[in-house]
Design a protein around this motif. Structure first.
Motif, PDB file in Angstrom:
ATOM      1  N   ASP A  21       0.810  -1.216   0.000  1.00  0.00           N
ATOM      2  CA  ASP A  21       0.000   0.000   0.000  1.00  0.00           C
ATOM      3  C   ASP A  21       0.845   1.268   0.000  1.00  0.00           C
ATOM      4  O   ASP A  21       0.430   2.314   0.468  1.00  0.00           O
ATOM      5  CB  ASP A  21      -0.909   0.005   1.230  1.00  0.00           C
ATOM      6  CG  ASP A  21      -1.889  -1.158   1.204  1.00  0.00           C
ATOM      7  OD1 ASP A  21      -2.241  -1.593   0.098  1.00  0.00           O
ATOM      8  OD2 ASP A  21      -2.276  -1.620   2.291  1.00  0.00           O
ATOM      9  N   THR A  24      -0.541   4.615  -1.337  1.00  0.00           N
ATOM     10  CA  THR A  24      -1.330   5.524  -0.501  1.00  0.00           C
ATOM     11  C   THR A  24      -0.440   6.542   0.182  1.00  0.00           C
ATOM     12  O   THR A  24      -0.773   7.733   0.268  1.00  0.00           O
ATOM     13  CB  THR A  24      -2.121   4.732   0.555  1.00  0.00           C
ATOM     14  OG1 THR A  24      -2.951   3.780  -0.108  1.00  0.00           O
ATOM     15  CG2 THR A  24      -2.989   5.655   1.394  1.00  0.00           C
ATOM     16  N   GLU A  51     -10.727   5.913   1.274  1.00  0.00           N
ATOM     17  CA  GLU A  51     -10.654   5.157   0.016  1.00  0.00           C
ATOM     18  C   GLU A  51      -9.663   3.997   0.128  1.00  0.00           C
ATOM     19  O   GLU A  51      -9.869   2.925  -0.444  1.00  0.00           O
ATOM     20  CB  GLU A  51     -10.241   6.112  -1.106  1.00  0.00           C
ATOM     21  CG  GLU A  51     -10.188   5.467  -2.479  1.00  0.00           C
ATOM     22  CD  GLU A  51      -9.781   6.454  -3.551  1.00  0.00           C
ATOM     23  OE1 GLU A  51      -9.518   6.020  -4.680  1.00  0.00           O
ATOM     24  OE2 GLU A  51      -9.708   7.657  -3.241  1.00  0.00           O
ATOM     25  N   HIS A  52      -8.568   4.222   0.886  1.00  0.00           N
ATOM     26  CA  HIS A  52      -7.556   3.170   1.068  1.00  0.00           C
ATOM     27  C   HIS A  52      -8.165   1.931   1.729  1.00  0.00           C
ATOM     28  O   HIS A  52      -7.884   0.803   1.329  1.00  0.00           O
ATOM     29  CB  HIS A  52      -6.402   3.713   1.922  1.00  0.00           C
ATOM     30  CG  HIS A  52      -5.433   2.667   2.379  1.00  0.00           C
ATOM     31  ND1 HIS A  52      -4.455   2.145   1.552  1.00  0.00           N
ATOM     32  CD2 HIS A  52      -5.308   2.025   3.576  1.00  0.00           C
ATOM     33  CE1 HIS A  52      -3.762   1.226   2.221  1.00  0.00           C
ATOM     34  NE2 HIS A  52      -4.266   1.147   3.457  1.00  0.00           N
ATOM     35  N   PHE A  53      -9.013   2.141   2.720  1.00  0.00           N
ATOM     36  CA  PHE A  53      -9.632   1.018   3.423  1.00  0.00           C
ATOM     37  C   PHE A  53     -10.954   0.580   2.788  1.00  0.00           C
ATOM     38  O   PHE A  53     -11.617  -0.307   3.323  1.00  0.00           O
ATOM     39  CB  PHE A  53      -9.873   1.392   4.898  1.00  0.00           C
ATOM     40  CG  PHE A  53      -8.618   1.460   5.722  1.00  0.00           C
ATOM     41  CD1 PHE A  53      -8.071   0.304   6.279  1.00  0.00           C
ATOM     42  CD2 PHE A  53      -7.967   2.665   5.926  1.00  0.00           C
ATOM     43  CE1 PHE A  53      -6.919   0.378   7.043  1.00  0.00           C
ATOM     44  CE2 PHE A  53      -6.819   2.733   6.694  1.00  0.00           C
ATOM     45  CZ  PHE A  53      -6.280   1.593   7.248  1.00  0.00           C
ATOM     46  N   GLN A  54     -11.331   1.246   1.689  1.00  0.00           N
ATOM     47  CA  GLN A  54     -12.613   0.951   1.046  1.00  0.00           C
ATOM     48  C   GLN A  54     -13.749   1.010   2.072  1.00  0.00           C
ATOM     49  O   GLN A  54     -14.600   0.129   2.172  1.00  0.00           O
ATOM     50  CB  GLN A  54     -12.585  -0.420   0.355  1.00  0.00           C
ATOM     51  CG  GLN A  54     -11.581  -0.500  -0.772  1.00  0.00           C
ATOM     52  CD  GLN A  54     -11.577  -1.848  -1.463  1.00  0.00           C
ATOM     53  OE1 GLN A  54     -12.235  -2.791  -0.999  1.00  0.00           O
ATOM     54  NE2 GLN A  54     -10.850  -1.954  -2.557  1.00  0.00           N
ATOM     55  N   SER A  55     -13.716   2.069   2.854  1.00  0.00           N
ATOM     56  CA  SER A  55     -14.633   2.221   3.984  1.00  0.00           C
ATOM     57  C   SER A  55     -15.954   2.834   3.522  1.00  0.00           C
ATOM     58  O   SER A  55     -15.952   3.825   2.781  1.00  0.00           O
ATOM     59  CB  SER A  55     -14.013   3.114   5.058  1.00  0.00           C
ATOM     60  OG  SER A  55     -14.935   3.371   6.095  1.00  0.00           O
ATOM     61  N   PRO A  56     -17.079   2.247   3.952  1.00  0.00           N
ATOM     62  CA  PRO A  56     -18.376   2.875   3.634  1.00  0.00           C
ATOM     63  C   PRO A  56     -18.617   4.164   4.413  1.00  0.00           C
ATOM     64  O   PRO A  56     -19.437   4.981   4.025  1.00  0.00           O
ATOM     65  CB  PRO A  56     -19.387   1.796   4.018  1.00  0.00           C
ATOM     66  CG  PRO A  56     -18.707   0.995   5.070  1.00  0.00           C
ATOM     67  CD  PRO A  56     -17.246   0.980   4.704  1.00  0.00           C
ATOM     68  N   GLU A  74     -18.817   9.208   3.138  1.00  0.00           N
ATOM     69  CA  GLU A  74     -19.649   8.026   3.190  1.00  0.00           C
ATOM     70  C   GLU A  74     -20.034   7.611   1.774  1.00  0.00           C
ATOM     71  O   GLU A  74     -20.099   8.432   0.856  1.00  0.00           O
ATOM     72  CB  GLU A  74     -20.909   8.278   4.013  1.00  0.00           C
ATOM     73  CG  GLU A  74     -21.767   9.423   3.504  1.00  0.00           C
ATOM     74  CD  GLU A  74     -22.947   9.681   4.411  1.00  0.00           C
ATOM     75  OE1 GLU A  74     -24.081   9.443   3.960  1.00  0.00           O
ATOM     76  OE2 GLU A  74     -22.716  10.100   5.557  1.00  0.00           O
ATOM     77  N   SER A  75     -20.268   6.317   1.619  1.00  0.00           N
ATOM     78  CA  SER A  75     -20.681   5.795   0.330  1.00  0.00           C
ATOM     79  C   SER A  75     -22.188   5.955   0.179  1.00  0.00           C
ATOM     80  O   SER A  75     -22.888   6.359   1.109  1.00  0.00           O
ATOM     81  CB  SER A  75     -20.275   4.324   0.206  1.00  0.00           C
ATOM     82  OG  SER A  75     -20.999   3.539   1.149  1.00  0.00           O
ATOM     83  N   SER A  77     -24.268   3.568  -0.202  1.00  0.00           N
ATOM     84  CA  SER A  77     -24.984   2.372   0.248  1.00  0.00           C
ATOM     85  C   SER A  77     -25.736   2.654   1.533  1.00  0.00           C
ATOM     86  O   SER A  77     -25.411   3.579   2.276  1.00  0.00           O
ATOM     87  CB  SER A  77     -23.997   1.218   0.474  1.00  0.00           C
ATOM     88  OG  SER A  77     -23.084   1.557   1.498  1.00  0.00           O
ATOM     89  N   ALA A 136     -14.209  -0.823   8.205  1.00  0.00           N
ATOM     90  CA  ALA A 136     -13.511  -1.592   7.175  1.00  0.00           C
ATOM     91  C   ALA A 136     -13.900  -3.062   7.280  1.00  0.00           C
ATOM     92  O   ALA A 136     -14.161  -3.572   8.384  1.00  0.00           O
ATOM     93  CB  ALA A 136     -12.004  -1.427   7.309  1.00  0.00           C
TER      94      ALA A 136
END
Length: 628
Positions: A21, A24, A51-56, A74-75, A77, A136
């Motif tokens: 990573d 990043t 974004e690195h952790f693909q966190s919602p 936040e995403s 979803s 995550a």
């Protein structure tokens, strides 16, 4: 179900993941070159970590000096909304306990686990404080520890870079702070003159000046508000006038002017360009003089003028330092000047601002609107409109006919009641004529006897008896005519179409009434008038001869015109109000009109000024309640 992992300083590393990573970390470093300000750096850094952790859902709080950042990403979803409260709680706990936190959640009905990670941002003398938290995807506790280590590493990089940006970027913050301090200090003074006096004396002492003057800009002229160590100002004195002219020269040039006579005249600009400063210096013994414009939003609002003894010059660095020190007070001076304005001065400033707003180039619509507003204002002041007085009114009969008992007798029959509409020739009531008919028959028989006696006396040539019999016959015939007239009058008929106004005669059938007693009041349909109830505050606006119209509650869609005939000079009490009754004749008598109908009458009282028609009631009310 959830479990909490309390972490100490990291002892478990994941070198292979850090290597994987490393992009990043490079991206975080690249943010420094893209964002010169700390606020933008922290905002994009938090988004990059999420974004690195693909966190919602990721949240961060950073505080450093004047910087205060509270960001979340936040995403789209539905899960992002569900995790926001848990993540914010973890962030608050990590900041308050000052330790990293990882909580593992097993989602019911799903084989995946989710970790909520929160890390405080390191705090030191030059750095920021706060924390970052995110959600995550994670399989087990070991994975959560690995993710937590990565988050701590990224947070350490952010806290190391951010303070440097805070120290070097956003220089405008210091200017805003100077303005805030100046406004705070200005609030301690009661007015513009008091603050200006304090500033001029302070500059005189701090920068070793002989005299310091401060002038406030009014349009294209200067008003001197303070001269150091002088309690009173004399605007027409030669010295004050020279200072004001030099200030206006500085206002026109919009730049700092300094002149001194050290080894001959030297100046930053040509002496021909600033001749008023040369004259001012010459008038005070060739002393060094300088003027500094104070700007607010690139507009000169005040001018500071300074003097020193001959041979002691002002250098540019010193003048710049003075300008920087007083720049924060320029806005404070403007605010105090506005707050201390009189009402005429406030109106004049508003008028100048309006003229400037209208006169701006390329503003045709503004000019049209301004011209329209001026036209409306002139019409309001000098124009005339019809003035109408509206008062309550009642329809009444112009004349009433009384039907009385023609003789002493009983009422035989009644055919109408009050309010009935009758036609011409309609029988209203009749009296009992039985006694009159008997008396009429008696008079007729006596008259026949008298006629026979007179005839016999003439045949016998008895002239005296014939004369007496003839006289008796004449008396009986006269009495018979009176009785027959009473019999004819016993039947009362309507003389025209009209309305029965009063007289409940149906209840008196059989009653013996004396001759002359009123039994019925009748109003013809073609003789109506309007009775206006004029309030005391409007009685002087109406007089005989004025025209108007009225509408009744029963027929508001059919107004009827009238002409005022008379206004009673004395007031009457109607319905508890003091009113003056006025009568008017109507132009027409519609069939629906009835006595007692109420409505509103509007009298045309002539043309008056628009402003008077609009405001006279408020003016009268004010005069009555608060006038002397």
């Amino acid at each position: 179900m959830s479990s909490t992992i309390e972490t100490k300083p990291a002892t478990t590393a994941a070198p292979e993941r850090l290597v994987r990573d490393s992009d990043t970390f490079s991206a975080l470093a690249a943010l420094v070159h893209r964002h010169p300000t700390a606020h933008a750096f922290y905002r994009d850094a938090i988004a990059l970590i999420g974004e690195h952790f693909q966190s919602p859902y990721a949240a961060a709080q950073v505080r450093s000096g004047t910087l205060s950042l509270d960001e979340c990403t936040e995403s789209t979803s539905d899960g992002a909304i569900l995790w926001s409260r848990v993540t914010q709680a973890a962030l608050l706990e990590a900041e308050s306990k000052w330790q990293a936190i990882a909580r593992l959640y097993n989602i019911d009905g799903n084989q995946t686990s989710v970790a909520v990670l929160a890390v405080p941002i390191k705090q030191n003398a030059d750095g920021a404080s706060g924390g970052v938290a995110l959600v995550a995807a994670c399989e087990d506790k070991q994975g959560a520890e690995t993710l937590l280590f990565e988050l701590r590493t990224l947070a350490a990089i952010v806290s190391a870079i951010g303070p440097k940006l805070t120290a070097t970027a956003e220089p405008e913050v210091s200017v805003d702070l100077d303005v805030a301090r100046a406004l705070t200090k200005a609030s301690e003074y009661r007015g513009l003159e008091e603050l200006a006096f304090a500033l001029t004396n302070s500059v005189k002492t701090k920068f070793s000046c002989d005299q310091v003057a401060l002038g406030f800009v009014r349009g294209k002229t200067i008003r001197i508000v303070s001269i150091s160590e002088l309690d009173g100002l004399y605007p027409r004195s030669p010295g004050t006038n020279q200072i004001r002219q030099a200030m206006e020269e500085c206002l026109d040039s919009r730049e700092t002017i300094s002149m001194s006579a050290v080894a001959g005249w030297t100046t930053d600009a040509s002496s021909a360009d600033f001749r008023l400063h040369l004259q001012w210096s010459a008038a005070i013994g060739s002393a060094s003089v300088a003027s500094i414009p104070l700007l607010v939003d690139d507009v000169c609002v005040a001018v500071l003028s300074l003097t020193r003894p001959k041979g002691v010059a002002f250098d540019s660095a010193e003048l710049k330092k003075i300008a920087t020190a007083l720049q924060g007070y320029a806005r404070a001076l403007t605010m105090l000047a506005r707050s201390g304005r009189s009402l005429p001065a406030h109106a004049a400033d508003s008028l100048r601002a309006a003229i400037k707003w209208v006169a701006a180039p390329g503003r045709v619509k503004r000019r049209v609107l301004a011209a329209l507003a001026v036209a409306v204002g002139l019409w309001f002041i000098f124009g005339d409109i019809p003035y109408r007085v509206s008062v309550p009114c009642t329809i009444t009969a112009n004349q009433l006919q009384n039907f009385t008992a023609p003789f002493h007798g009983a009422i035989a029959a009644a055919y109408v009641e009050p309010g009935d509409q009758v036609q011409q020739g309609q029988l209203l009531f009749k009296m009992d004529t039985q006694a009159l008919e008997l008396q009429s028959a008696e008079y007729e028989s006596e008259a026949a006897v008298a006629q026979l006696q007179a005839t016999q006396a003439v045949a016998a040539q008895d002239l005296d008896t014939a004369a007496k019999a003839t006289a008796t016959l004449h008396v009986l015939q006269a009495r018979l005519e009176v009785v027959e007239q009473q019999i004819r009058m016993a039947h009362a008929v309507a003389p025209s179409d009209g309305t029965i106004m009063s007289g409940e005669i149906t209840k008196r059938v059989g009653e013996v009434v004396p001759m002359g007693e009123t039994l019925i009041q009748f109003a013809p349909h073609d003789a109506w008038r309007v009775e206006l109830k004029t309030p005391e505050n409007q009685v002087l606006d109406v007089h005989a001869g004025l025209r108007g119209r009225f509408s009744t509650l029963a027929r508001p869609d059919d107004p009827v015109s009238f002409t005022l005939e008379r206004v009673n000079p004395a007031a009457d009490l109607k319905d508890g109000n003091n009113v003056f009754l006025a009568t008017a004749t109507v132009d027409r008598n519609p069939s629906w009109m009835r006595a007692g109908m109420q409505g509103v009458a509007t009298v045309d009282a002539g043309d008056r000024r628009v402003w008077w028609v609009s405001l006279h009631r408020w003016i009268d009310f004010t005069r009555f309640h608060w006038g002397s």
